[in-house]
Design a protein around this motif. Structure first.
Motif, mmCIF file in Angstrom:
data_model
loop_
_atom_site.group_PDB
_atom_site.id
_atom_site.type_symbol
_atom_site.label_atom_id
_atom_site.label_comp_id
_atom_site.label_asym_id
_atom_site.label_seq_id
_atom_site.Cartn_x
_atom_site.Cartn_y
_atom_site.Cartn_z
ATOM 1 N N ARG A 1 -4.918 1.747 -14.099
ATOM 2 C CA ARG A 1 -4.602 2.781 -13.110
ATOM 3 C C ARG A 1 -4.304 2.206 -11.732
ATOM 4 N NH1 ARG A 1 -8.853 7.452 -15.364
ATOM 5 N NH2 ARG A 1 -7.665 7.792 -17.305
ATOM 6 N N LEU A 2 -4.983 1.105 -11.372
ATOM 7 C CA LEU A 2 -4.635 0.433 -10.115
ATOM 8 C C LEU A 2 -3.214 -0.121 -10.176
ATOM 9 C CD1 LEU A 2 -7.859 -1.548 -9.105
ATOM 10 C CD2 LEU A 2 -6.721 0.243 -7.765
ATOM 11 N N THR A 3 -2.858 -0.694 -11.310
ATOM 12 C CA THR A 3 -1.509 -1.230 -11.466
ATOM 13 C C THR A 3 -0.468 -0.124 -11.338
ATOM 14 O OG1 THR A 3 -2.257 -3.038 -12.898
ATOM 15 C CG2 THR A 3 0.069 -2.437 -13.029
ATOM 16 N N GLU A 4 -0.707 1.020 -11.990
ATOM 17 C CA GLU A 4 0.235 2.138 -11.884
ATOM 18 C C GLU A 4 0.384 2.572 -10.429
ATOM 19 O OE1 GLU A 4 0.270 4.404 -16.154
ATOM 20 O OE2 GLU A 4 -0.988 5.260 -14.576
ATOM 21 N N MET A 5 -0.732 2.647 -9.713
ATOM 22 C CA MET A 5 -0.679 3.075 -8.315
ATOM 23 C C MET A 5 0.084 2.064 -7.464
ATOM 24 S SD MET A 5 -1.617 5.784 -6.848
ATOM 25 C CE MET A 5 -2.050 6.576 -5.295
ATOM 26 N N TYR A 6 -0.137 0.779 -7.722
ATOM 27 C CA TYR A 6 0.551 -0.267 -6.961
ATOM 28 C C TYR A 6 2.060 -0.214 -7.214
ATOM 29 C CZ TYR A 6 1.327 -4.741 -4.673
ATOM 30 O OH TYR A 6 1.764 -5.714 -3.810
ATOM 31 N N ASP B 1 -9.093 -6.462 -7.483
ATOM 32 C CA ASP B 1 -9.823 -6.085 -6.273
ATOM 33 C C ASP B 1 -8.918 -6.189 -5.050
ATOM 34 O OD1 ASP B 1 -12.051 -5.660 -7.807
ATOM 35 O OD2 ASP B 1 -13.058 -7.534 -7.241
ATOM 36 N N ARG B 2 -8.073 -7.220 -5.032
ATOM 37 C CA ARG B 2 -7.122 -7.391 -3.927
ATOM 38 C C ARG B 2 -6.087 -6.272 -3.951
ATOM 39 N NH1 ARG B 2 -6.039 -8.392 1.159
ATOM 40 N NH2 ARG B 2 -4.128 -9.593 1.521
ATOM 41 N N MET B 3 -5.629 -5.905 -5.135
ATOM 42 C CA MET B 3 -4.690 -4.795 -5.291
ATOM 43 C C MET B 3 -5.312 -3.499 -4.759
ATOM 44 S SD MET B 3 -2.931 -3.529 -8.864
ATOM 45 C CE MET B 3 -2.124 -5.109 -9.200
ATOM 46 N N ASP B 4 -6.574 -3.289 -5.100
ATOM 47 C CA ASP B 4 -7.323 -2.116 -4.644
ATOM 48 C C ASP B 4 -7.366 -2.076 -3.115
ATOM 49 O OD1 ASP B 4 -8.861 0.172 -4.867
ATOM 50 O OD2 ASP B 4 -10.711 -0.872 -5.383
ATOM 51 N N GLU B 5 -7.652 -3.229 -2.518
ATOM 52 C CA GLU B 5 -7.735 -3.334 -1.060
ATOM 53 C C GLU B 5 -6.389 -3.033 -0.403
ATOM 54 O OE1 GLU B 5 -8.641 -6.763 2.338
ATOM 55 O OE2 GLU B 5 -9.108 -7.166 0.243
ATOM 56 N N LEU B 6 -5.331 -3.604 -0.950
ATOM 57 C CA LEU B 6 -3.998 -3.380 -0.388
ATOM 58 C C LEU B 6 -3.574 -1.913 -0.462
ATOM 59 C CD1 LEU B 6 -2.118 -6.510 -1.803
ATOM 60 C CD2 LEU B 6 -2.635 -6.054 0.598
ATOM 61 N N LEU B 7 -4.078 -1.210 -1.457
ATOM 62 C CA LEU B 7 -3.749 0.204 -1.625
ATOM 63 C C LEU B 7 -4.633 1.115 -0.780
ATOM 64 C CD1 LEU B 7 -3.244 0.262 -5.497
ATOM 65 C CD2 LEU B 7 -1.472 0.784 -3.795
ATOM 66 N N GLY B 8 -5.682 0.531 -0.161
ATOM 67 C CA GLY B 8 -6.583 1.354 0.632
ATOM 68 C C GLY B 8 -7.642 2.051 -0.205
ATOM 69 N N TYR B 9 -8.008 1.444 -1.323
ATOM 70 C CA TYR B 9 -9.057 1.944 -2.218
ATOM 71 C C TYR B 9 -8.788 3.387 -2.683
ATOM 72 C CZ TYR B 9 -11.208 -2.132 -0.098
ATOM 73 O OH TYR B 9 -11.449 -3.409 0.356
ATOM 74 N N PRO B 10 -7.695 3.592 -3.397
ATOM 75 C CA PRO B 10 -7.356 4.948 -3.857
ATOM 76 C C PRO B 10 -8.363 5.479 -4.864
ATOM 77 C CG PRO B 10 -5.980 3.337 -4.977
ATOM 78 C CD PRO B 10 -6.749 2.582 -3.917
ATOM 79 N N GLN B 11 -8.583 6.783 -4.861
ATOM 80 C CA GLN B 11 -9.498 7.428 -5.792
ATOM 81 C C GLN B 11 -8.800 7.869 -7.071
ATOM 82 O OE1 GLN B 11 -12.957 7.761 -4.962
ATOM 83 N NE2 GLN B 11 -12.167 6.302 -3.453
#
Length: 215
Positions: free
Chosen positions: A78-83, A112-122
């Motif tokens: 899901r992080l990958t899809e958001m990125y 974790d870096r991807m999460d950070e770059l996205l602003g920690y999306p829910q």
């Protein structure tokens, strides 16, 4: 043993366990499009690894160890899809197959870096909750549009189905997450809905309405 295959099985079992207590080998075989003997063999291996509780002729139960592992796979997907949507400009109908490949990358720091770059999306682009680093997944408190009534105004929050065909259909109707939908009428016979949103007036089938999650 192929770790990618293990992860694919575990993700399917986890997702099925969210919606039913009757997870079984037949359902897994259908979801993965593999034979029952293959599923039976893998289920026994997963049980041997402490990821499942397996008893013959009983529903499968995912263990806490299995749940944690599955949550991490889903987090990566899901992080990958958001990125891909937020940072690379992909459409929400284009990202699933790419994420399916990247979810098997064994590097927590990468995600974790991807999460950070996205602003920690829910939520991911389809409104599904993204597990946090500890494997916690927020519970969705949404209704199906199909359960709403004429006169209500609701906001489209998530999708209960994310096939490419369905996402392309929503694109053709200019329906996206965050859109406010007003229900004008519902047909008694087939439960099709007449709705208005963002200057559009559409008749949505009962099938489509059952796949749109609102609040």
């Amino acid at each position: 043993m192929n770790s990618q295959s293990i992860e694919n099985y575990l993700k399917v079992i986890f997702n099925q366990a969210i919606v039913t207590d009757e997870v079984n080998t037949t359902g897994i075989a259908q979801a993965l499009e593999v034979s029952l003997p293959s599923v039976n063999s893998m289920v026994k291996k997963l049980a041997g690894m402490g990821l499942l509780e397996y008893e013959k002729y009983r529903p499968l139960k995912i263990t806490e160890k299995g749940r944690q592992m599955a949550a991490m796979i889903i987090r990566k997907h899901r992080l990958t899809e958001m990125y891909l949507v937020e940072k690379m400009g992909f459409g929400w109908e284009e990202v699933h197959d790419i994420a399916e490949q990247l979810e098997h990358v064994q590097s927590p720091v990468f995600f974790d870096r991807m999460d950070e770059l996205l602003g920690y999306p829910q939520r991911d682009p389809h409104g599904s909750p993204i597990p946090n680093k500890n494997g916690h997944i927020a519970t969705l408190e949404y209704r199906m549009l199909a359960d709403c009534r004429p006169g209500e105004k609701v906001t489209l929050k998530a999708l209960g189905h994310t096939s490419d065909a369905f996402l392309k259909y929503l694109n053709s109707k200019n329906l996206a997450l965050g859109v406010e939908v007003e229900i004008i009428a519902m047909e008694v016979y087939d439960r099709n809905m007449t709705v208005v949103y963002d200057g559009h007036r559409e008749v949505l089938s009962a099938l489509v309405c059952s796949k749109l999650l609102v609040s």
